[in-house]
Motif scaffolding. Structure first.
Motif, PDB file in Angstrom:
ATOM      1  N   ASP A 109       0.812  -1.211   0.000  1.00 36.79           N
ATOM      2  CA  ASP A 109       0.000   0.000   0.000  1.00 36.79           C
ATOM      3  C   ASP A 109       0.852   1.271   0.000  1.00 36.79           C
ATOM      4  OD1 ASP A 109       0.919  -0.426   2.550  1.00 36.79           O
ATOM      5  OD2 ASP A 109      -0.930   0.172   3.538  1.00 36.79           O
ATOM      6  N   ILE A 110       2.161   1.140   0.140  1.00 37.26           N
ATOM      7  CA  ILE A 110       3.053   2.292   0.137  1.00 37.26           C
ATOM      8  C   ILE A 110       4.223   2.015  -0.786  1.00 37.26           C
ATOM      9  CG2 ILE A 110       4.645   3.689   1.529  1.00 37.26           C
ATOM     10  CD1 ILE A 110       2.867   3.229   3.916  1.00 37.26           C
ATOM     11  N   ILE A 111       4.604   3.036  -1.561  1.00 43.81           N
ATOM     12  CA  ILE A 111       5.838   2.958  -2.332  1.00 43.81           C
ATOM     13  C   ILE A 111       6.826   3.940  -1.712  1.00 43.81           C
ATOM     14  CG2 ILE A 111       4.856   2.165  -4.514  1.00 43.81           C
ATOM     15  CD1 ILE A 111       4.901   5.091  -5.471  1.00 43.81           C
ATOM     16  N   TYR A 112       8.068   3.527  -1.641  1.00 43.21           N
ATOM     17  CA  TYR A 112       9.124   4.368  -1.085  1.00 43.21           C
ATOM     18  C   TYR A 112      10.021   4.814  -2.231  1.00 43.21           C
ATOM     19  CZ  TYR A 112       7.536   2.535   3.327  1.00 43.21           C
ATOM     20  OH  TYR A 112       6.759   2.200   4.407  1.00 43.21           O
ATOM     21  N   LEU A 113      10.252   6.122  -2.315  1.00 50.07           N
ATOM     22  CA  LEU A 113      11.027   6.683  -3.409  1.00 50.07           C
ATOM     23  C   LEU A 113      12.331   7.273  -2.889  1.00 50.07           C
ATOM     24  CD1 LEU A 113       8.145   8.667  -5.157  1.00 50.07           C
ATOM     25  CD2 LEU A 113       8.841   6.297  -5.530  1.00 50.07           C
ATOM     26  N   GLY A 114      13.406   6.957  -3.555  1.00 46.40           N
ATOM     27  CA  GLY A 114      14.690   7.598  -3.288  1.00 46.40           C
ATOM     28  C   GLY A 114      14.831   8.760  -4.258  1.00 46.40           C
ATOM     29  N   ILE A 115      14.798   9.974  -3.737  1.00 47.45           N
ATOM     30  CA  ILE A 115      14.767  11.172  -4.574  1.00 47.45           C
ATOM     31  C   ILE A 115      16.105  11.887  -4.470  1.00 47.45           C
ATOM     32  CG2 ILE A 115      13.610  13.385  -4.993  1.00 47.45           C
ATOM     33  CD1 ILE A 115      11.162  12.121  -3.470  1.00 47.45           C
ATOM     34  N   GLY A 116      16.750  12.107  -5.603  1.00 47.41           N
ATOM     35  CA  GLY A 116      17.985  12.878  -5.643  1.00 47.41           C
ATOM     36  C   GLY A 116      17.671  14.340  -5.855  1.00 47.41           C
ATOM     37  N   TYR A 117      18.354  15.190  -5.106  1.00 43.39           N
ATOM     38  CA  TYR A 117      18.095  16.629  -5.104  1.00 43.39           C
ATOM     39  C   TYR A 117      19.409  17.330  -5.422  1.00 43.39           C
ATOM     40  CZ  TYR A 117      17.586  21.172  -2.701  1.00 43.39           C
ATOM     41  OH  TYR A 117      17.575  22.491  -2.367  1.00 43.39           O
ATOM     42  N   ASN A 118      19.384  18.248  -6.368  1.00 41.62           N
ATOM     43  CA  ASN A 118      20.581  18.990  -6.740  1.00 41.62           C
ATOM     44  C   ASN A 118      20.232  20.473  -6.749  1.00 41.62           C
ATOM     45  OD1 ASN A 118      23.100  19.729  -7.605  1.00 41.62           O
ATOM     46  ND2 ASN A 118      22.829  18.987  -9.699  1.00 41.62           N
ATOM     47  N   GLY A 119      20.718  21.219  -5.762  1.00 44.22           N
ATOM     48  CA  GLY A 119      20.412  22.643  -5.637  1.00 44.22           C
ATOM     49  C   GLY A 119      21.317  23.513  -6.487  1.00 44.22           C
ATOM     50  N   THR A 120      21.025  24.788  -6.508  1.00 41.69           N
ATOM     51  CA  THR A 120      21.750  25.731  -7.364  1.00 41.69           C
ATOM     52  C   THR A 120      23.188  25.935  -6.934  1.00 41.69           C
ATOM     53  OG1 THR A 120      20.913  27.547  -6.022  1.00 41.69           O
ATOM     54  CG2 THR A 120      19.674  26.983  -8.006  1.00 41.69           C
ATOM     55  N   SER A 121      23.495  25.780  -5.674  1.00 40.50           N
ATOM     56  CA  SER A 121      24.870  25.994  -5.215  1.00 40.50           C
ATOM     57  C   SER A 121      25.654  24.686  -5.184  1.00 40.50           C
ATOM     58  CB  SER A 121      24.865  26.637  -3.825  1.00 40.50           C
ATOM     59  OG  SER A 121      24.196  25.792  -2.910  1.00 40.50           O
ATOM     60  N   GLY A 122      25.151  23.681  -5.865  1.00 44.34           N
ATOM     61  CA  GLY A 122      25.843  22.410  -5.950  1.00 44.34           C
ATOM     62  C   GLY A 122      25.578  21.488  -4.775  1.00 44.34           C
TER      63      GLY A 122
END
Length: 167
Positions: A109-122
């Motif tokens: 009933d749940i999916i787990y997502l690994g989310i990569g985040y890349n901000g403007t300052s690296g």
């Protein structure tokens, strides 16, 4: 996967492709998702649940900025829902996200997502977020100090006519 099927996630010609094979490697079905405003890649992960549904992850790109994508297909290859994950200020904040890994919870009933985040300052970070496997609970969330939007996406999904190679 359930029933011993093999799933392949591919990228070609600006679209993501998902192909289901039998245990003998005959093609059961093949689907393609195309982003009408840019491209999409299924370069993340594929997961299945106990009901033989398939979840594929990756990213879309528009105007040089990326956002995460998740699509759910049923056992027959019919699209059930599609979601986009982006920063709350996308694209003006120039923050890019993509969904790498995807896992289905023990009760499906749940999916787990690994989310990569890349901000403007690296600055780069990874986030793990759980969402209902039925595609509900779209909205804006703050996870680990990052505000993200989980919303419907508008990829064009169609059936592909593929022939399995012979040996």
């Amino acid at each position: 996967t359930p029933g011993g099927a093999v799933i392949a996630s591919l990228f070609q010609d600006g679209g993501g492709r998902l192909v289901k094979f039998t245990t003998n490697l005959d093609i059961t079905w093949a689907m393609q998702a195309v982003n009408p405003s840019g491209n999409c890649r299924f370069e993340g992960d594929v997961a299945s649940d106990s009901s033989d549904n398939y979840y594929v992850s990756g990213y879309g790109n528009e105007g040089g900025y990326t956002y995460g994508i998740v699509l759910k297909f049923n056992s027959a290859g019919t699209l059930q829902w599609q979601r986009r994950i982006k920063s709350s200020g996308w694209p003006s904040d120039q923050i890019s996200m993509q969904v790498g890994s995807i896992r289905v919870g023990n009760t499906s009933d749940i999916i787990y997502l690994g989310i990569g985040y890349n901000g403007t300052s690296g600055n780069r970070r990874s986030i793990i977020a759980g969402f209902p496997s039925d595609g509900s609970k779209t909205g804006t969330y703050t996870v680990g100090g990052i505000t993200l939007v989980y919303e419907a996406s508008s990829f064009t999904v169609s059936t592909l006519s593929l022939t399995a190679p012979t040996t």
